[in-house]
Design an enzyme around this catalytic site. Structure first.
Site, PDB file in Angstrom:
ATOM      1  N   GLU A  79      -4.507 -31.615 -49.464  1.00 12.94           N
ATOM      2  CA  GLU A  79      -5.227 -32.719 -48.820  1.00 12.94           C
ATOM      3  C   GLU A  79      -6.061 -33.527 -49.806  1.00 12.94           C
ATOM      4  O   GLU A  79      -6.947 -32.969 -50.475  1.00 12.94           O
ATOM      5  CB  GLU A  79      -6.122 -32.159 -47.704  1.00 12.94           C
ATOM      6  CG  GLU A  79      -6.762 -33.265 -46.892  1.00 12.94           C
ATOM      7  CD  GLU A  79      -7.514 -32.764 -45.664  1.00 12.94           C
ATOM      8  OE1 GLU A  79      -7.138 -31.711 -45.116  1.00 12.94           O
ATOM      9  OE2 GLU A  79      -8.480 -33.426 -45.268  1.00 12.94           O
ATOM     10  N   LYS A 259     -13.300 -27.286 -39.414  1.00 15.32           N
ATOM     11  CA  LYS A 259     -12.087 -27.589 -40.188  1.00 15.32           C
ATOM     12  C   LYS A 259     -12.500 -28.069 -41.575  1.00 15.32           C
ATOM     13  O   LYS A 259     -11.907 -27.693 -42.583  1.00 15.32           O
ATOM     14  CB  LYS A 259     -11.254 -28.644 -39.458  1.00 15.32           C
ATOM     15  CG  LYS A 259      -9.858 -28.843 -40.030  1.00 15.32           C
ATOM     16  CD  LYS A 259      -9.812 -29.787 -41.209  1.00 15.32           C
ATOM     17  CE  LYS A 259      -8.403 -29.925 -41.774  1.00 15.32           C
ATOM     18  NZ  LYS A 259      -8.367 -30.837 -42.923  1.00 15.32           N
ATOM     19  N   ASP A 275      -5.746 -13.607 -48.297  1.00 22.26           N
ATOM     20  CA  ASP A 275      -5.093 -13.818 -47.005  1.00 22.26           C
ATOM     21  C   ASP A 275      -5.918 -14.826 -46.208  1.00 22.26           C
ATOM     22  O   ASP A 275      -6.834 -14.471 -45.476  1.00 22.26           O
ATOM     23  CB  ASP A 275      -5.007 -12.461 -46.281  1.00 22.26           C
ATOM     24  CG  ASP A 275      -4.281 -12.538 -44.961  1.00 22.26           C
ATOM     25  OD1 ASP A 275      -4.081 -13.652 -44.445  1.00 22.26           O
ATOM     26  OD2 ASP A 275      -3.923 -11.465 -44.437  1.00 22.26           O
ATOM     27  N   HIS A 372     -12.029 -41.234 -47.948  1.00 23.49           N
ATOM     28  CA  HIS A 372     -10.771 -40.568 -47.644  1.00 23.49           C
ATOM     29  C   HIS A 372      -9.599 -41.507 -47.918  1.00 23.49           C
ATOM     30  O   HIS A 372      -8.622 -41.140 -48.539  1.00 23.49           O
ATOM     31  CB  HIS A 372     -10.772 -40.188 -46.163  1.00 23.49           C
ATOM     32  CG  HIS A 372     -10.089 -38.904 -45.891  1.00 23.49           C
ATOM     33  ND1 HIS A 372      -8.764 -38.849 -45.603  1.00 23.49           N
ATOM     34  CD2 HIS A 372     -10.528 -37.633 -45.874  1.00 23.49           C
ATOM     35  CE1 HIS A 372      -8.409 -37.600 -45.407  1.00 23.49           C
ATOM     36  NE2 HIS A 372      -9.483 -36.833 -45.564  1.00 23.49           N
TER      37      HIS A 372
HETATM   38  P1  NDP Z   1      -2.924  -3.284 -50.988  1.00 23.61           P
HETATM   39  O1  NDP Z   1      -2.000  -2.671 -49.992  1.00 23.61           O
HETATM   40  O2  NDP Z   1      -2.303  -3.915 -52.179  1.00 23.61           O
HETATM   41  O3  NDP Z   1      -3.984  -2.167 -51.409  1.00 23.61           O
HETATM   42  C1  NDP Z   1      -4.937  -2.375 -52.389  1.00 23.61           C
HETATM   43  C2  NDP Z   1      -4.426  -1.868 -53.738  1.00 23.61           C
HETATM   44  O4  NDP Z   1      -5.385  -2.152 -54.738  1.00 23.61           O
HETATM   45  C3  NDP Z   1      -4.199  -0.375 -53.721  1.00 23.61           C
HETATM   46  O5  NDP Z   1      -2.953  -0.118 -54.303  1.00 23.61           O
HETATM   47  C4  NDP Z   1      -5.313   0.152 -54.603  1.00 23.61           C
HETATM   48  O6  NDP Z   1      -4.913   1.254 -55.358  1.00 23.61           O
HETATM   49  C5  NDP Z   1      -5.542  -0.999 -55.542  1.00 23.61           C
HETATM   50  N1  NDP Z   1      -6.874  -0.988 -56.162  1.00 23.61           N
HETATM   51  C6  NDP Z   1      -7.095  -1.008 -57.517  1.00 23.61           C
HETATM   52  N2  NDP Z   1      -8.416  -1.029 -57.770  1.00 23.61           N
HETATM   53  C7  NDP Z   1      -9.049  -1.007 -56.582  1.00 23.61           C
HETATM   54  C8  NDP Z   1     -10.426  -1.049 -56.223  1.00 23.61           C
HETATM   55  N3  NDP Z   1     -11.392  -1.090 -57.135  1.00 23.61           N
HETATM   56  N4  NDP Z   1     -10.733  -1.043 -54.920  1.00 23.61           N
HETATM   57  C9  NDP Z   1      -9.753  -1.037 -53.973  1.00 23.61           C
HETATM   58  N5  NDP Z   1      -8.445  -0.987 -54.264  1.00 23.61           N
HETATM   59  C10 NDP Z   1      -8.074  -0.983 -55.549  1.00 23.61           C
HETATM   60  O7  NDP Z   1      -3.805  -4.424 -50.303  1.00 23.61           O
HETATM   61  P2  NDP Z   1      -4.837  -4.341 -49.123  1.00 23.61           P
HETATM   62  O8  NDP Z   1      -4.898  -2.995 -48.487  1.00 23.61           O
HETATM   63  O9  NDP Z   1      -6.083  -4.932 -49.641  1.00 23.61           O
HETATM   64  O10 NDP Z   1      -4.191  -5.330 -48.062  1.00 23.61           O
HETATM   65  C11 NDP Z   1      -4.184  -6.716 -48.299  1.00 23.61           C
HETATM   66  C12 NDP Z   1      -2.793  -7.256 -47.978  1.00 23.61           C
HETATM   67  O11 NDP Z   1      -2.430  -6.871 -46.644  1.00 23.61           O
HETATM   68  C13 NDP Z   1      -2.746  -8.738 -48.009  1.00 23.61           C
HETATM   69  O12 NDP Z   1      -1.566  -9.136 -48.694  1.00 23.61           O
HETATM   70  C14 NDP Z   1      -2.635  -9.130 -46.531  1.00 23.61           C
HETATM   71  O13 NDP Z   1      -1.980 -10.347 -46.370  1.00 23.61           O
HETATM   72  C15 NDP Z   1      -1.864  -7.975 -45.959  1.00 23.61           C
HETATM   73  N6  NDP Z   1      -2.003  -7.693 -44.535  1.00 23.61           N
HETATM   74  C16 NDP Z   1      -2.892  -8.359 -43.738  1.00 23.61           C
HETATM   75  C17 NDP Z   1      -3.009  -8.078 -42.415  1.00 23.61           C
HETATM   76  C18 NDP Z   1      -3.997  -8.799 -41.561  1.00 23.61           C
HETATM   77  O14 NDP Z   1      -3.998  -8.658 -40.339  1.00 23.61           O
HETATM   78  N7  NDP Z   1      -4.897  -9.570 -42.124  1.00 23.61           N
HETATM   79  C19 NDP Z   1      -2.177  -7.038 -41.792  1.00 23.61           C
HETATM   80  C20 NDP Z   1      -1.308  -6.353 -42.745  1.00 23.61           C
HETATM   81  C21 NDP Z   1      -1.233  -6.698 -44.053  1.00 23.61           C
HETATM   82  P3  NDP Z   1      -4.794   2.720 -54.705  1.00 23.61           P
HETATM   83  O15 NDP Z   1      -3.523   2.704 -53.952  1.00 23.61           O
HETATM   84  O16 NDP Z   1      -4.788   3.603 -55.868  1.00 23.61           O
HETATM   85  O17 NDP Z   1      -5.978   2.910 -53.814  1.00 23.61           O
END
Ligand code: NDP
Length: 425
Positions: A79, A259, A275, A372
């Protein structure tokens, strides 16, 4: 759609071939798609049925002085005027000493929905009595969080309807947004609720209404720095306060007020691989928390100062999801120089407030359309077919016309081309 069978299993070239064979795209279209792809492995690993990398422009916004530190803010948006407005809002606040922020905690909430329960009181009591063991079950499901100092913090039972209740689990997800982590933990607790409490679990999933992950940004601007052209600073301040009041009492205005805020919030969320749909849904649910949808920010005047405040859920991460995968996100984190997710929350809240200030300032003074349309003219000219070497001349012609739309853009291009032809002959 027979040709599309098992499309998800095809190689990228095969998908393009199908689109061409089905008569949907031309050879030139496919060439255009091919030129967008930076890495087919990356695209295929991130989404399903990948066919192209869709690109949106990225720019940087200036003047964000936040808690005494200056930030250069990457913003991804299609935008026009969003980034210019953001820098303008931030520059007004910078003159007044900058933004101040507050973050109380960073917990994500998840829900286990139970249907046709036997007794709310009994289940509530059971959950309370077993709180510690339930938290242990949750933590065991994603143990690395504990090693990082995070983990499940509390669990509660909430009635929803005669036959429905929600068991809410709050988790410190550390540097991640935590959706996937939380969902894994919820499923482990849900299994226990089924097996030990003998209840019917309908579903378990995180909640995007991130009420335990709120960010607050504030600023205080002397009225004396707000004056512009025929308006005194007092009058600008008074009108901004009135505009802010309208967004508190009228959902029609509140939706547009918010918005404008989300123009900035989403642009930084996108630039940092977050996200933005989760942030959008949480922000709008929060805006309606007392039953009426209201503006997320408010402006008041006291002690000769215009005071702005925004509060909104900002469940962002500095790791996880696409953050570690997209090369641009890493670069944007370096531009921002953020150390962690909490700092990113603070910056985004300030961008929301800065964006809002700029929008209100323009609306109650010159009107939003003037600024704008200056930028919109460029978009109109390009969309109407202006070539890069014609753009400045086309814009000069358009600036002289009162109406700015695709017809005036086309007319300006025709005029430039006619005059070029005339010069040549
Ligand atoms: P991930 O599944 O990628 O989990 C976080 C990763 O970061 C883990 O692998 C973790 O490692 C690693 N990590 C490294 N350092 C750290 C730290 N300091 N603290 C925390 N984690 C660390 O992502 P999220 O669980 O954050 O989920 C986000 C994703 O989920 C987005 O892509 C989103 O779009 C999607 N999503 C969103 C939904 C919604 O309703 N909003 C529903 C479902 C998915 P380790 O495994 O060793 O812990």
């Amino acid at each position: 759609m027979k040709g599309f069978e098992k499309f998800y299993r095809r190689k990228l070239q095969e998908r393009w071939d199908i689109l061409q064979d089905e008569g949907i795209l031309t050879k030139d279209d496919i060439k255009c798609l091919r030129n967008t792809v930076s890495s087919s492995e990356l695209g295929n690993s991130m989404i399903e049925n990948f066919i192209a990398d869709y690109s949106i422009p990225e720019g940087v916004s200036f003047h964000y002085l936040i808690d005494g530190q200056e930030y250069l803010v990457p913003m991804v948006t299609e935008e026009p005027s969003v980034i210019a407005a953001s820098s303008h809002g931030a520059s007004i606040v910078k003159k007044a000493g900058g933004f101040k922020t507050k973050i109380k905690q960073r917990l994500m909430l998840g829900q286990i929905i139970v249907e046709n329960f036997k007794s709310f009181e009994k289940l509530n009591e059971g959950i309370e009595n077993e709180q510690q063991s339930l938290l242990r079950i949750a933590n065991k499901a994603h143990y690395s969080l504990i090693k990082r100092g995070g983990g499940a913090r509390w669990i509660r039972c909430r009635p929803l309807a005669d036959d429905l209740l929600s068991i809410d689990l709050a988790v410190d997800v550390r540097e991640a947004m935590g959706a996937n982590m939380l969902n894994t933990m919820l499923e482990a607790v849900a299994d226990h609720i089924r097996a030990v409490f003998d209840e019917n679990v309908l579903m378990s999933i995180l909640s995007n209404y991130a009420t335990e992950c709120l960010a607050i940004a504030e600023c205080s601007i002397p009225l004396s720095v707000l004056g512009k052209e025929s308006f005194t600073g007092e009058e600008i301040g008074r009108r901004i306060v009135q505009a802010s009041r309208v967004a508190q009492v009228d959902p029609y205005r509140a939706a547009t007020h918010n918005k404008g805020i989300m123009n900035g919030v989403d642009a930084v969320a996108l630039a940092t691989g977050n996200d933005w749909r989760a942030i959008e849904s949480g922000a709008h649910a929060f805006a309606a928390r007392d039953g009426q949808y209201r503006g997320l920010s408010q402006w008041t005047i006291s002690d000769e100062q215009l005071k702005g405040r925004i509060e909104l859920p900002l469940p962002v991460g500095s790791v996880g999801g696409s953050i570690g995968i997209l090369p641009l996100v890493k670069i944007n984190q370096r531009i921002l120089k953020i150390k962690n997710a909490e700092e990113l929350e603070k910056v985004i809240a300030c961008v929301g407030l800065g964006q809002n200030l700029a929008a209100l300032y323009a609306l109650i003074s010159e009107g939003i359309q003037k600024g704008h349309m200056r930028l919109q003219s460029k978009t109109l000219a390009i969309a109407a077919g202006a070539k890069p070497d014609e753009l400045q001349q086309v814009l000069a012609v358009m600036n002289k016309t009162k109406e700015k739309n695709s017809a005036t853009a086309k007319a300006a291009i025709d005029k430039i081309r006619r005059s070029k032809r005339h010069d040549r002959n």
